[in-house]
Design a protein around this motif. Structure first.
Motif, PDB file in Angstrom:
ATOM      1  N   CYS A   4       0.838  -1.197   0.000  1.00 25.32           N
ATOM      2  CA  CYS A   4       0.000   0.000   0.000  1.00 25.32           C
ATOM      3  C   CYS A   4       0.877   1.252   0.000  1.00 25.32           C
ATOM      4  N   GLN A   5       0.235   2.418  -0.033  1.00 26.76           N
ATOM      5  CA  GLN A   5       0.978   3.679  -0.086  1.00 26.76           C
ATOM      6  C   GLN A   5       1.712   3.971   1.214  1.00 26.76           C
ATOM      7  N   ASP A   6       1.377   3.235   2.271  1.00 25.75           N
ATOM      8  CA  ASP A   6       2.074   3.409   3.541  1.00 25.75           C
ATOM      9  C   ASP A   6       3.154   2.359   3.757  1.00 25.75           C
ATOM     10  N   ASN A   7       3.592   1.742   2.652  1.00 25.08           N
ATOM     11  CA  ASN A   7       4.776   0.870   2.656  1.00 25.08           C
ATOM     12  C   ASN A   7       4.559  -0.422   3.448  1.00 25.08           C
ATOM     13  N   ALA A   8       3.369  -1.007   3.296  1.00 27.76           N
ATOM     14  CA  ALA A   8       3.071  -2.266   3.977  1.00 27.76           C
ATOM     15  C   ALA A   8       2.367  -3.221   3.022  1.00 27.76           C
ATOM     16  N   TYR A   9       2.743  -4.499   3.113  1.00 29.60           N
ATOM     17  CA  TYR A   9       2.066  -5.544   2.332  1.00 29.60           C
ATOM     18  C   TYR A   9       0.830  -5.999   3.099  1.00 29.60           C
ATOM     19  N   HIS A  10      -0.337  -5.885   2.495  1.00 30.14           N
ATOM     20  CA  HIS A  10      -1.566  -6.306   3.156  1.00 30.14           C
ATOM     21  C   HIS A  10      -1.900  -7.743   2.767  1.00 30.14           C
ATOM     22  N   VAL A  11      -2.071  -8.582   3.780  1.00 29.25           N
ATOM     23  CA  VAL A  11      -2.326  -9.996   3.559  1.00 29.25           C
ATOM     24  C   VAL A  11      -3.748 -10.176   3.045  1.00 29.25           C
ATOM     25  N   GLU A  12      -3.878 -10.911   1.941  1.00 23.28           N
ATOM     26  CA  GLU A  12      -5.194 -11.123   1.355  1.00 23.28           C
ATOM     27  C   GLU A  12      -6.110 -11.848   2.354  1.00 23.28           C
ATOM     28  N   PRO A  13      -7.417 -11.541   2.338  1.00 23.22           N
ATOM     29  CA  PRO A  13      -8.305 -12.044   3.397  1.00 23.22           C
ATOM     30  C   PRO A  13      -8.463 -13.558   3.429  1.00 23.22           C
ATOM     31  N   TRP A  14      -8.242 -14.249   2.312  1.00 21.27           N
ATOM     32  CA  TRP A  14      -8.378 -15.712   2.328  1.00 21.27           C
ATOM     33  C   TRP A  14      -7.115 -16.404   2.872  1.00 21.27           C
ATOM     34  N   LEU A  15      -6.092 -15.628   3.222  1.00 21.87           N
ATOM     35  CA  LEU A  15      -4.906 -16.175   3.871  1.00 21.87           C
ATOM     36  C   LEU A  15      -4.982 -15.888   5.370  1.00 21.87           C
ATOM     37  N   VAL A  16      -4.974 -16.926   6.161  1.00 24.16           N
ATOM     38  CA  VAL A  16      -4.885 -16.743   7.612  1.00 24.16           C
ATOM     39  C   VAL A  16      -3.404 -16.656   7.950  1.00 24.16           C
ATOM     40  N   LEU A  17      -3.000 -15.527   8.491  1.00 24.93           N
ATOM     41  CA  LEU A  17      -1.596 -15.308   8.837  1.00 24.93           C
ATOM     42  C   LEU A  17      -1.335 -15.736  10.277  1.00 24.93           C
ATOM     43  N   TYR A  18      -0.217 -16.440  10.462  1.00 24.58           N
ATOM     44  CA  TYR A  18       0.265 -16.798  11.797  1.00 24.58           C
ATOM     45  C   TYR A  18       1.682 -16.261  11.943  1.00 24.58           C
ATOM     46  N   LEU A  19       1.984 -15.684  13.088  1.00 20.44           N
ATOM     47  CA  LEU A  19       3.354 -15.330  13.442  1.00 20.44           C
ATOM     48  C   LEU A  19       3.810 -16.338  14.487  1.00 20.44           C
ATOM     49  N   LEU A  20       4.883 -17.063  14.194  1.00 22.54           N
ATOM     50  CA  LEU A  20       5.363 -18.103  15.092  1.00 22.54           C
ATOM     51  C   LEU A  20       6.667 -17.681  15.745  1.00 22.54           C
ATOM     52  N   ASP A  21       6.819 -18.030  17.002  1.00 23.47           N
ATOM     53  CA  ASP A  21       8.097 -17.832  17.678  1.00 23.47           C
ATOM     54  C   ASP A  21       9.137 -18.690  16.971  1.00 23.47           C
ATOM     55  N   PRO A  22      10.252 -18.107  16.486  1.00 22.09           N
ATOM     56  CA  PRO A  22      11.223 -18.879  15.698  1.00 22.09           C
ATOM     57  C   PRO A  22      11.915 -19.978  16.490  1.00 22.09           C
ATOM     58  N   ASP A  23      11.922 -19.874  17.814  1.00 21.23           N
ATOM     59  CA  ASP A  23      12.593 -20.882  18.639  1.00 21.23           C
ATOM     60  C   ASP A  23      11.650 -21.993  19.089  1.00 21.23           C
ATOM     61  N   THR A  24      10.436 -21.614  19.487  1.00 19.25           N
ATOM     62  CA  THR A  24       9.510 -22.605  20.042  1.00 19.25           C
ATOM     63  C   THR A  24       8.423 -23.039  19.072  1.00 19.25           C
ATOM     64  N   GLY A  25       8.150 -22.222  18.054  1.00 20.85           N
ATOM     65  CA  GLY A  25       7.079 -22.532  17.110  1.00 20.85           C
ATOM     66  C   GLY A  25       5.695 -22.157  17.612  1.00 20.85           C
TER      67      GLY A  25
END
Length: 460
Positions: free
Chosen positions: A352-373
């Protein structure tokens, strides 16, 4: 939105569900979006749990029989190794009958009547799967010596580019520029084919660097050769006779993709000068086009409303800091439409114009801890490993853990979109995460030049 509340239409055909409104797709209240995603995820899991053998095994081992919340799906997100979990000998020994049985563990598609016995190449096997099934396998570039196969479908690609058309050219067809081979089945080549069909409308509006086919066999062998050279075992690699016989084809490809870039951009200037185009590629390929154009004095080649979609950074080394300005000057546009994408999920997440990639709504995004998952909180700004559940997948399970290190903000963006956003410039890779599977690692012109030079040298 449609009058009928249907979470599977939301997941599989967002253009229909949102009545063709890209604004509506990205401005749902956060709670409403997550409720829709959960309903779709529950239905997908219920439909696939007992029909996709790999998912069945994972669910049974963890005692998961239903999804009560989005985070319940996190233990069912596949690692990248699932898609290359077959014995490597199946490719080197042309055992495509057994490879087909392996593929059947990843999909609900009945492959029992797909007779792959006697096939002599990966290309022939991919041809057969294309012809006999709704699957459109997307392969990785195989730069580590092995090759992943993702069981996407023709419907997924078509519906994605129906949506991209809304972003690029909703009212008319447009010339599509694809600076690579006309056909191929790597992750990014599948995107290019769908883009040409959905946005170009006819073959004569699909303009390619090389009219030939990007061979999966070439990429697989080149990856094996490079891996063997790194181990000092190049003399142990057996080059199949059928590939040795295609040396002239490889040399033609090398000429077109290497030394041919200057002729390609000149041809574009001569035939498409001043016209509106759309183009998808990686950062380094667009930079190479601009450099070739600069060498011929070409600037402002296309109409200013053209759309260039650079994705995934560069796999050809560090680019100049101002590489984007060079591309814009060559093309004649005042901005680039950056996308965040990977072969494992079907989406082009736009900047977007504010320099961020917006995740499409049919994708459920998860952020995982890189050490523990473990799943990190869905609030504030968080850095972790990106993982996704692609709800558009109906013939296979769309859960995937990536090797990407990303920073995500969950709150609404100043641009007005409410979908989660990944900060441009913060996307990186975790070490040893299987980078060959990413869309950015599909064979770009420069990477293909290197691998084919290596391959031709090995055939001398």
């Amino acid at each position: 939105m449609t009058g009928e509340h249907d979470p599977l239409t939301f997941a599989g055909n967002p253009v229909e569900y949102f009545n063709g409104s890209r604004l509506a797709m990205h401005t749902l209240p956060r709670g409403e979006l997550e409720r829709l995603q959960l309903e779709a995820a529950r239905l997908r899991f219920a439909a696939l749990r007992d029909r996709v053998p790999v998912l069945t095994t994972m669910a049974e081992e963890q005692g998961i029989t239903e999804l009560r919340g989005l985070d319940d799906a996190a233990p069912l997100l596949f690692p990248h190794t699932v898609y290359k979990s077959y014995p490597a000998s199946l490719l080197t020994d042309n055992r495509f009958d057994r490879l087909t049985r392996w593929l059947a563990r990843l999909t609900t598609v009945d492959l029992s009547e797909v007779d792959a016995r006697g096939l002599g190449s990966i290309d022939a096997w991919l041809d057969l799967v294309d012809e006999r099934t709704p699957l459109r396998l997307a392969h990785s570039s195989g730069t580590t010596g092995t090759m992943s196969f993702l069981p996407h479908t023709a419907v997924q690609y078509d519906r994605l580019y129906e949506m991209v058309r809304l972003d690029v050219t909703p009212d008319a067809d447009v010339d599509v520029v694809w600076p690579s081979f006309r056909t191929g089945r790597s992750g990014i080549a599948r995107h290019a084919t769908a883009m040409g069909q959905q946005l170009g409308g006819s073959p004569d509006r699909f303009h390619t660097l090389h009219d030939g086919h990007l061979s999966a066999d070439v990429m697989h062998l080149a990856g094996r050769l490079r891996a063997a050279a790194a181990r000092g075992e190049l003399d142990r690699v057996r080059v199949p006779a059928n590939l040795a016989e295609r040396r002239a084809e490889f040399e033609d490809a090398l000429d077109a993709t290497g030394r041919g870039m200057g002729e390609f951009v000149q041809r574009l200037a001569d035939t498409l000068g001043g016209r509106r185009i759309a183009s998808l590629s990686t950062w380094d390929v667009f930079h190479g086009m601009a450099e070739a154009g600069s060498g011929r004095g070409l600037r402002g080649v296309f109409s200013p409303d053209s759309v260039l979609l650079p994705g995934g950074g560069s796999k050809a080394g560090v680019l100049p800091e101002d590489w984007d300005r060079g591309v814009m000057a060559f093309a004649g546009v005042d901005r680039l439409a950056y996308v965040y994408a990977m072969v494992e999920v079907i989406a082009l997440n736009m900047l977007c114009q504010d320099n961020a990639y917006h995740v499409e709504p049919w994708l459920v995004l998860y952020l995982l801890d890189p050490d523990t998952g473990r799943v990190l909180p869905r609030r504030g700004t968080v850095t972790g490993r990106a993982a996704f559940l692609d709800l558009s997948a109906d013939l296979f399970w769309g859960g995937f853990v990536s090797g990407d290190r990303v920073t995500v903000t969950w709150e609404p963006c100043p641009c007005g979109r409410t979908t989660p956003r990944l900060h441009h410039g913060t996307v990186g890779r975790f070490g040893g995460a299987g980078g060959d599977d990413k869309i950015t690692c599909a064979a770009t012109a420069s990477a293909l030049t290197e691998t084919l030079e290596f391959l031709n040298g090995a055939l001398v």
